[in-house]
Write a protein that holds these residues in place. Structure first.
Motif, PDB file in Angstrom:
ATOM      1  N   GLU A 177       0.960  -1.153   0.020  1.00 58.31           N
ATOM      2  CA  GLU A 177       0.155  -0.047  -0.042  1.00 58.31           C
ATOM      3  C   GLU A 177       0.902   1.318   0.009  1.00 58.31           C
ATOM      4  O   GLU A 177       2.005   1.294   0.924  1.00 58.31           O
ATOM      5  N   SER A 184       0.649   5.704  -0.410  1.00 63.08           N
ATOM      6  CA  SER A 184      -0.334   6.780  -0.324  1.00 63.08           C
ATOM      7  C   SER A 184       0.304   7.985  -1.050  1.00 63.08           C
ATOM      8  O   SER A 184       1.701   8.037  -0.934  1.00 63.08           O
ATOM      9  N   ALA A 239      -8.236   9.587 -12.291  1.00 67.44           N
ATOM     10  CA  ALA A 239      -7.957   7.981 -11.911  1.00 67.44           C
ATOM     11  C   ALA A 239      -8.763   7.181 -12.746  1.00 67.44           C
ATOM     12  O   ALA A 239      -8.366   6.115 -13.296  1.00 67.44           O
ATOM     13  N   ARG A 282     -13.945   5.391  -5.402  1.00 63.73           N
ATOM     14  CA  ARG A 282     -13.066   4.332  -5.078  1.00 63.73           C
ATOM     15  C   ARG A 282     -13.144   3.518  -6.669  1.00 63.73           C
ATOM     16  O   ARG A 282     -13.934   3.192  -7.228  1.00 63.73           O
ATOM     17  N   LEU A 311      -8.301   1.575  -5.317  1.00 65.16           N
ATOM     18  CA  LEU A 311      -7.577   2.942  -5.149  1.00 65.16           C
ATOM     19  C   LEU A 311      -8.684   3.621  -4.621  1.00 65.16           C
ATOM     20  O   LEU A 311     -10.047   3.688  -5.117  1.00 65.16           O
ATOM     21  N   VAL A 337      -4.617   9.873  -2.048  1.00 63.99           N
ATOM     22  CA  VAL A 337      -4.920   8.940  -2.926  1.00 63.99           C
ATOM     23  C   VAL A 337      -4.040   7.677  -2.214  1.00 63.99           C
ATOM     24  O   VAL A 337      -2.860   7.813  -1.963  1.00 63.99           O
ATOM     25  N   VAL A 376      -3.252   3.696  -2.700  1.00 59.59           N
ATOM     26  CA  VAL A 376      -3.415   2.359  -3.682  1.00 59.59           C
ATOM     27  C   VAL A 376      -3.061   1.188  -3.017  1.00 59.59           C
ATOM     28  O   VAL A 376      -2.101   1.266  -2.351  1.00 59.59           O
ATOM     29  N   LEU A 403       1.605   6.677  -8.715  1.00 60.21           N
ATOM     30  CA  LEU A 403       1.007   7.773  -7.924  1.00 60.21           C
ATOM     31  C   LEU A 403       1.582   8.967  -8.713  1.00 60.21           C
ATOM     32  O   LEU A 403       1.011  10.158  -8.654  1.00 60.21           O
TER      33      LEU A 403
END
Length: 137
Positions: free
Chosen positions: A5, A7, A21, A68, A83, A95, A97, A121
């Motif tokens: 993960e 961000s 996105a 999302r 996401l 954001v 992921v 990102l």
């Protein structure tokens, strides 16, 4: 099972970030360079992976009211991800992921995945900045 993960804060309203996105026509602008999504009959998509040369049947769902995106392989169930965009005030968003590799053989490794996530990102942020600048100017 391996999970990853990352961000990133982005300089735009969450709706603007999510719209960028979730725009299937612009996936190649921010996804990892080695992945190419071909939308067929949503939520069905095909993901071409340059590393293996394979086309994988997958699912991709956008939940605009939740800001999302969710995705995963269709037949094998080896890989899933999401996401999430969240407003954090003052016209900025965060954001996140998240990726899950359910089969060890599909996990490219922590460094490769984190590099791909950070790169994606960063490219998404650049796309958001260009869109916000175009709207403002």
């Amino acid at each position: 099972m391996a999970e990853y993960e990352r961000s990133r804060t982005m300089p735009a309203q969450p709706e603007q970030v999510f719209d960028q996105a979730a725009d299937a026509a612009r996936f190649d602008a921010w996804l990892p360079d080695a992945l190419h999504v071909h939308v067929q009959d949503p939520p069905a998509v095909t993901v071409h992976e340059d590393r293996s040369g394979q086309d994988l049947p997958a699912l991709l769902r956008a939940e605009p009211d939740q800001m999302r995106l969710e995705w995963g392989t269709r037949e094998q169930g080896d890989y899933t991800g999401w996401l999430q965009v969240a407003g954090i005030g003052s016209g900025t968003s965060e954001v996140t992921v998240h990726l899950s590799f359910l089969e060890e053989g599909h996990d490219p490794g922590e460094r490769a995945v984190n590099d791909a996530l950070d790169g994606s990102l960063s490219r998404l942020e650049e796309q958001v900045r260009m869109r916000v600048d175009d709207t403002a100017g």
